[in-house]
Design a protein around this motif. Sequence first.
Motif, PDB file in Angstrom:
ATOM      1  N   GLY A 134      -8.023  -5.364 -85.193  1.00 62.33           N
ATOM      2  CA  GLY A 134      -8.870  -4.349 -84.577  1.00 62.33           C
ATOM      3  C   GLY A 134      -8.451  -2.924 -84.844  1.00 62.33           C
ATOM      4  O   GLY A 134      -8.990  -1.991 -84.236  1.00 62.33           O
ATOM      5  N   CYS A 135      -7.479  -2.716 -85.750  1.00 59.05           N
ATOM      6  CA  CYS A 135      -7.035  -1.354 -86.074  1.00 59.05           C
ATOM      7  C   CYS A 135      -7.949  -0.675 -87.104  1.00 59.05           C
ATOM      8  O   CYS A 135      -7.758   0.503 -87.405  1.00 59.05           O
ATOM      9  N   GLY A 136      -8.907  -1.402 -87.658  1.00 54.52           N
ATOM     10  CA  GLY A 136      -9.792  -0.815 -88.660  1.00 54.52           C
ATOM     11  C   GLY A 136      -9.307  -1.026 -90.072  1.00 54.52           C
ATOM     12  O   GLY A 136      -9.629  -0.249 -90.973  1.00 54.52           O
ATOM     13  N   LYS A 137      -8.544  -2.100 -90.285  1.00 54.10           N
ATOM     14  CA  LYS A 137      -7.952  -2.378 -91.596  1.00 54.10           C
ATOM     15  C   LYS A 137      -9.019  -2.549 -92.681  1.00 54.10           C
ATOM     16  O   LYS A 137      -8.944  -1.940 -93.742  1.00 54.10           O
ATOM     17  N   THR A 138     -10.013  -3.396 -92.421  1.00 49.82           N
ATOM     18  CA  THR A 138     -11.044  -3.647 -93.426  1.00 49.82           C
ATOM     19  C   THR A 138     -11.923  -2.423 -93.629  1.00 49.82           C
ATOM     20  O   THR A 138     -12.335  -2.122 -94.759  1.00 49.82           O
ATOM     21  N   THR A 139     -12.199  -1.700 -92.560  1.00 53.17           N
ATOM     22  CA  THR A 139     -12.990  -0.469 -92.690  1.00 53.17           C
ATOM     23  C   THR A 139     -12.296   0.508 -93.635  1.00 53.17           C
ATOM     24  O   THR A 139     -12.934   1.105 -94.512  1.00 53.17           O
ATOM     25  N   LEU A 140     -10.993   0.666 -93.476  1.00 59.36           N
ATOM     26  CA  LEU A 140     -10.256   1.561 -94.365  1.00 59.36           C
ATOM     27  C   LEU A 140     -10.277   1.043 -95.804  1.00 59.36           C
ATOM     28  O   LEU A 140     -10.484   1.817 -96.741  1.00 59.36           O
ATOM     29  N   ALA A 141     -10.064  -0.264 -95.981  1.00 58.56           N
ATOM     30  CA  ALA A 141     -10.056  -0.834 -97.327  1.00 58.56           C
ATOM     31  C   ALA A 141     -11.385  -0.589 -98.030  1.00 58.56           C
ATOM     32  O   ALA A 141     -11.427  -0.205 -99.210  1.00 58.56           O
ATOM     33  N   LEU A 142     -12.487  -0.774 -97.330  1.00 57.34           N
ATOM     34  CA  LEU A 142     -13.812  -0.577 -97.917  1.00 57.34           C
ATOM     35  C   LEU A 142     -14.037   0.888 -98.296  1.00 57.34           C
ATOM     36  O   LEU A 142     -14.614   1.187 -99.344  1.00 57.34           O
ATOM     37  N   HIS A 143     -13.573   1.795 -97.445  1.00 59.62           N
ATOM     38  CA  HIS A 143     -13.737   3.219 -97.756  1.00 59.62           C
ATOM     39  C   HIS A 143     -12.833   3.641 -98.911  1.00 59.62           C
ATOM     40  O   HIS A 143     -13.202   4.528 -99.694  1.00 59.62           O
ATOM     41  N   LEU A 144     -11.654   3.045 -99.022  1.00 56.56           N
ATOM     42  CA  LEU A 144     -10.805   3.321-100.182  1.00 56.56           C
ATOM     43  C   LEU A 144     -11.499   2.886-101.472  1.00 56.56           C
ATOM     44  O   LEU A 144     -11.495   3.607-102.474  1.00 56.56           O
ATOM     45  N   VAL A 145     -12.094   1.700-101.428  1.00 58.64           N
ATOM     46  CA  VAL A 145     -12.809   1.189-102.602  1.00 58.64           C
ATOM     47  C   VAL A 145     -13.931   2.134-102.988  1.00 58.64           C
ATOM     48  O   VAL A 145     -14.079   2.508-104.154  1.00 58.64           O
ATOM     49  N   ARG A 146     -14.717   2.528-102.006  1.00 57.70           N
ATOM     50  CA  ARG A 146     -15.866   3.380-102.309  1.00 57.70           C
ATOM     51  C   ARG A 146     -15.434   4.755-102.809  1.00 57.70           C
ATOM     52  O   ARG A 146     -16.060   5.331-103.710  1.00 57.70           O
ATOM     53  N   GLN A 147     -14.340   5.289-102.233  1.00 54.28           N
ATOM     54  CA  GLN A 147     -13.855   6.593-102.673  1.00 54.28           C
ATOM     55  C   GLN A 147     -13.397   6.550-104.123  1.00 54.28           C
ATOM     56  O   GLN A 147     -13.748   7.413-104.928  1.00 54.28           O
ATOM     57  N   LEU A 148     -12.614   5.549-104.472  1.00 55.04           N
ATOM     58  CA  LEU A 148     -12.125   5.437-105.844  1.00 55.04           C
ATOM     59  C   LEU A 148     -13.275   5.197-106.813  1.00 55.04           C
ATOM     60  O   LEU A 148     -13.281   5.734-107.927  1.00 55.04           O
ATOM     61  N   ALA A 149     -14.253   4.385-106.403  1.00 53.73           N
ATOM     62  CA  ALA A 149     -15.411   4.140-107.257  1.00 53.73           C
ATOM     63  C   ALA A 149     -16.214   5.415-107.460  1.00 53.73           C
ATOM     64  O   ALA A 149     -16.738   5.663-108.558  1.00 53.73           O
ATOM     65  N   SER A 150     -16.312   6.253-106.416  1.00 51.54           N
ATOM     66  CA  SER A 150     -17.057   7.509-106.543  1.00 51.54           C
ATOM     67  C   SER A 150     -16.379   8.482-107.492  1.00 51.54           C
ATOM     68  O   SER A 150     -17.014   9.398-108.018  1.00 51.54           O
ATOM     69  N   GLU A 151     -15.065   8.291-107.723  1.00 49.22           N
ATOM     70  CA  GLU A 151     -14.334   9.136-108.665  1.00 49.22           C
ATOM     71  C   GLU A 151     -14.418   8.599-110.092  1.00 49.22           C
ATOM     72  O   GLU A 151     -13.753   9.118-110.992  1.00 49.22           O
ATOM     73  N   GLY A 152     -15.220   7.561-110.285  1.00 50.14           N
ATOM     74  CA  GLY A 152     -15.419   7.018-111.622  1.00 50.14           C
ATOM     75  C   GLY A 152     -14.427   5.935-112.008  1.00 50.14           C
ATOM     76  O   GLY A 152     -14.379   5.531-113.173  1.00 50.14           O
ATOM     77  N   LYS A 153     -13.650   5.448-111.058  1.00 46.52           N
ATOM     78  CA  LYS A 153     -12.659   4.427-111.370  1.00 46.52           C
ATOM     79  C   LYS A 153     -13.278   3.030-111.294  1.00 46.52           C
ATOM     80  O   LYS A 153     -14.178   2.773-110.487  1.00 46.52           O
ATOM     81  N   ARG A 154     -12.759   2.137-112.106  1.00 42.65           N
ATOM     82  CA  ARG A 154     -13.165   0.735-112.072  1.00 42.65           C
ATOM     83  C   ARG A 154     -12.276   0.033-111.047  1.00 42.65           C
ATOM     84  O   ARG A 154     -11.064  -0.048-111.216  1.00 42.65           O
ATOM     85  N   VAL A 155     -12.877  -0.458-109.986  1.00 40.76           N
ATOM     86  CA  VAL A 155     -12.126  -0.975-108.848  1.00 40.76           C
ATOM     87  C   VAL A 155     -12.480  -2.441-108.605  1.00 40.76           C
ATOM     88  O   VAL A 155     -13.643  -2.840-108.725  1.00 40.76           O
ATOM     89  N   PHE A 156     -11.457  -3.229-108.253  1.00 42.94           N
ATOM     90  CA  PHE A 156     -11.694  -4.589-107.795  1.00 42.94           C
ATOM     91  C   PHE A 156     -11.265  -4.678-106.342  1.00 42.94           C
ATOM     92  O   PHE A 156     -10.147  -4.293-105.982  1.00 42.94           O
ATOM     93  N   TYR A 157     -12.160  -5.182-105.505  1.00 41.67           N
ATOM     94  CA  TYR A 157     -11.849  -5.374-104.085  1.00 41.67           C
ATOM     95  C   TYR A 157     -11.586  -6.854-103.850  1.00 41.67           C
ATOM     96  O   TYR A 157     -12.479  -7.691-103.975  1.00 41.67           O
ATOM     97  N   LEU A 158     -10.338  -7.190-103.515  1.00 38.81           N
ATOM     98  CA  LEU A 158      -9.938  -8.568-103.274  1.00 38.81           C
ATOM     99  C   LEU A 158      -9.767  -8.780-101.776  1.00 38.81           C
ATOM    100  O   LEU A 158      -8.799  -8.322-101.171  1.00 38.81           O
TER     101      LEU A 158
END
Length: 391
Positions: A134-158
Motif C-alpha cells: 500500500g505504499c504506492g510501489k506499483t504506481t511509482l513503477a508505472l510512472h517511472l516506465v512512462r517517464q523514461l518512455a516519454s524521453e524516447g527510451k526503449r523500456v521493458f516493464y517486468l
Amino acid sequence: MPLRLVLAVQDEQYIEPFLQFARSGEFERGYTVTAFSRTEAFVRYLEECGNQVDAVLGEAVFIEAVCRDGRERIKFIRLSEEEQGSAGSGALYKYQPLPLLLSTVFEKVREIREGAAPPEGRTPVYGVTAAVGGCGKTTLALHLVRQLASEGKRVFYLNLETIHSEVLCEARPAGKEGNTRGLARLLYDLKAGEERQEELKLPVTAYCYRHSVLHCDTFAPVDNFNELLEVGRKEAVALIGYIAGSGNYDAVIVDTDSFPHERTATMMEQCDKLIWLVADDWGVMRKTGAWLAHLEKTRPSLFNSVMAKTLFAANRVSGEVQALSAGKGIQVAAVLPLIPAWAQGNRQGGIMHSPIYQRDVMKLCRMLGTTKDGAREGRELFDSGRPVYPS
C-alpha cells in the motif's frame, strides 16, 4: 548506511583515540569500526566475516597477510608512517588529523556506495520494492516506465507480482498482438533451454507485447496464479538476465510483491539500482527498519549489496515530514507528493495522471542517472543523502 571499516594497526595506543573519535561527533552515523592489533585475529575475522566489510584501513603487514582473491568488493587502504611518500603510493599518512583521514577513506570507497555497473552489453535494471503493502510501489513503477518512455527510451516493464495491477489487465493484447507466446511460455522455454544447455534463440518480442498506455514492452497478465507462484530464484534470475541481456532496451523496470518474498529478494540481488519506498508513517518506518535488520542478520552479503545500490524514497508526503526524521537507519533521499484525488479510488483511464507527481518522478530519474545529462547531478544527490522535497 554506515561504512563498515576494519582498522588494523599494531599500536594499540593508536586504536583507542581512533575508535573514540569515529564513534562520536559527525562520523558517528557514517562508520562502524572494528579494530585489530594482532595479525592472526585480523586474518581470521576477514575469513569469517569478510562479506560484512566495506574497507580495510591498515598497515602493510596486515594487508599483506590477507589473501585478496575473491574480495574485489573490499577496498584495502594502506596506512603509512611516511608523510612524504604516502601520496605517490596511494597510501594514507597515518598521523594526519582524524577528520581528514576518515573523509579521505570515505571518498576512496565511494564506488562501493554506487554499486557495480551493469556488465557490458547488459541493460540497466531498476527495481522498485517496499516492505509494506500500500505504499504506492506499483504506481511509482508505472510512472517511472512512462517517464523514461516519454524521453524516447526503449523500456521493458517486468511485473512479477502474483496479482497484476489494473493497468496491465485493462490493456490486454488482442488480435495480432494477442498471438505472442507470453510469460508462461517464456519460462518454459528458458527451463527447456537450460536442460538442453542451449541458449534461447527467439527474441523477447516473441513473448511480449507493446503496451498502448505505458508505451513500453511488457508481458500479458498471467491468469493462472500458480504459474507465478512457481517462479523462484532460479527462474527469476534467468528471466531478468534474458530481458536485460537481449540488447533491445535502454532500461528494465522490475516490480514485484512487497518484501520479504523470494522473487523480491532475487530482484533486489539482480538489479543495478533499487528504489525502496517508505512513507511518512511511524508504522511503515518501523516495519521497514525491522525487515532491514532481519536481512542484515540472516543474509549479510545480500544486505550489503542491496544497501550499496538502494535509494530510499518516501511516497504520499504532504506538508512537514514527521516520521522520516526518526533514527531508523533509513536515509530518505527523495520525496514524492500526496495526490489527494488518487485517494478517491477513481481508476478510470488506466494509469493515474498528475503533472505534480510526474515532475517529481522526473527528479527521481535524474537521481538514478537514467539520463546522460542528469547522471552527474543525480550522483551528487544520491551521494549527499539530502531529501529532494516536492517544490
